[in-house]
Design a protein around this motif. Sequence first.
Motif, PDB file in Angstrom:
ATOM      1  N   GLU A  18       0.860  -1.147  -0.021  1.00 53.27           N
ATOM      2  CA  GLU A  18      -0.151   0.069   0.035  1.00 53.27           C
ATOM      3  C   GLU A  18       0.901   1.448   0.078  1.00 53.27           C
ATOM      4  OE1 GLU A  18      -2.807   0.406   3.235  1.00 53.27           O
ATOM      5  OE2 GLU A  18      -3.356  -1.849   2.845  1.00 53.27           O
ATOM      6  N   MET A  19       0.329   2.318  -0.516  1.00 52.92           N
ATOM      7  CA  MET A  19       1.082   3.528  -0.513  1.00 52.92           C
ATOM      8  C   MET A  19       1.329   4.086   1.107  1.00 52.92           C
ATOM      9  SD  MET A  19       1.925   4.853  -3.579  1.00 52.92           S
ATOM     10  CE  MET A  19       2.433   6.466  -2.945  1.00 52.92           C
ATOM     11  N   LYS A  20       0.350   3.727   1.856  1.00 51.90           N
ATOM     12  CA  LYS A  20       0.725   4.035   3.114  1.00 51.90           C
ATOM     13  C   LYS A  20       1.927   3.520   3.756  1.00 51.90           C
ATOM     14  CE  LYS A  20      -1.168   3.305   7.915  1.00 51.90           C
ATOM     15  NZ  LYS A  20      -2.197   2.844   8.872  1.00 51.90           N
ATOM     16  N   GLY A  41      -5.189   7.200   1.802  1.00 51.58           N
ATOM     17  CA  GLY A  41      -5.939   6.709   0.575  1.00 51.58           C
ATOM     18  C   GLY A  41      -6.966   7.459  -0.015  1.00 51.58           C
ATOM     19  N   LYS A  42      -6.658   8.626   0.351  1.00 51.98           N
ATOM     20  CA  LYS A  42      -7.752   9.532  -0.526  1.00 51.98           C
ATOM     21  C   LYS A  42      -7.461  10.068  -1.799  1.00 51.98           C
ATOM     22  CE  LYS A  42      -9.641  11.094   3.959  1.00 51.98           C
ATOM     23  NZ  LYS A  42      -9.587  12.424   4.813  1.00 51.98           N
ATOM     24  N   LYS A  43      -5.901  10.026  -1.957  1.00 54.40           N
ATOM     25  CA  LYS A  43      -5.200  10.561  -3.062  1.00 54.40           C
ATOM     26  C   LYS A  43      -4.154   9.712  -3.576  1.00 54.40           C
ATOM     27  CE  LYS A  43      -6.304  15.467  -2.651  1.00 54.40           C
ATOM     28  NZ  LYS A  43      -5.754  16.762  -2.464  1.00 54.40           N
ATOM     29  N   GLY A  44      -3.756   9.788  -4.749  1.00 51.62           N
ATOM     30  CA  GLY A  44      -2.365   9.267  -5.214  1.00 51.62           C
ATOM     31  C   GLY A  44      -1.547  10.305  -5.413  1.00 51.62           C
ATOM     32  N   SER A  67      -0.221   3.750  -6.378  1.00 48.34           N
ATOM     33  CA  SER A  67      -0.384   5.057  -6.142  1.00 48.34           C
ATOM     34  C   SER A  67      -1.725   5.337  -6.973  1.00 48.34           C
ATOM     35  CB  SER A  67       0.589   6.274  -6.727  1.00 48.34           C
ATOM     36  OG  SER A  67      -0.065   7.357  -6.691  1.00 48.34           O
ATOM     37  N   ASN A  68      -1.677   4.643  -8.162  1.00 48.73           N
ATOM     38  CA  ASN A  68      -2.878   4.563  -9.000  1.00 48.73           C
ATOM     39  C   ASN A  68      -4.025   3.752  -8.677  1.00 48.73           C
ATOM     40  OD1 ASN A  68      -2.551   5.993 -11.920  1.00 48.73           O
ATOM     41  ND2 ASN A  68      -0.410   5.185 -11.493  1.00 48.73           N
ATOM     42  N   LEU A  69      -3.809   2.691  -7.828  1.00 48.24           N
ATOM     43  CA  LEU A  69      -4.621   1.950  -7.026  1.00 48.24           C
ATOM     44  C   LEU A  69      -5.605   2.534  -6.338  1.00 48.24           C
ATOM     45  CD1 LEU A  69      -3.071  -1.542  -6.968  1.00 48.24           C
ATOM     46  CD2 LEU A  69      -5.072  -1.301  -8.216  1.00 48.24           C
ATOM     47  N   VAL A  70      -4.899   3.752  -5.612  1.00 50.46           N
ATOM     48  CA  VAL A  70      -5.666   4.333  -4.592  1.00 50.46           C
ATOM     49  C   VAL A  70      -6.818   5.101  -5.132  1.00 50.46           C
ATOM     50  CG1 VAL A  70      -5.486   6.364  -3.299  1.00 50.46           C
ATOM     51  CG2 VAL A  70      -3.652   4.668  -3.122  1.00 50.46           C
TER      52      VAL A  70
END
Length: 120
Positions: free
Chosen positions: A2-4, A37-40, A64-67
Amino acid sequence: MEMKKYIEDGAKKAGNNKALAKFLNQSETILSDVKAGKKGLNDAACIKLADLIEVNPLYVIAASNLVTEKDEEKRKIFKSCFTRAASVAVAALIFAGSSMTSSPAQAQSQKTGVNSIYIM
């Protein structure tokens, strides 16, 4: 991944969230939104982040795009980046393992410490 997790790893490498935001040329608010998880992130920031945390840039861009991506067909494409890259990594490990296997002559040489060349 995950981006997180990428953002957290980046903040550790940069020192903190503020330093990471500055490094990525983003605001701390944007990083918080990405982490939530609101933006990429844009692709350039993803690549900089990937370089910082020493991860394949494709992973970070895909994550990032998956977000934000809602189209299920496009989501499948981004998800495939992880499975495709994992397959390549497994193949590389298998290749590396097989190239490390020595021939019987090499094994004997390593065992005895003697390298011999016979000329007839």
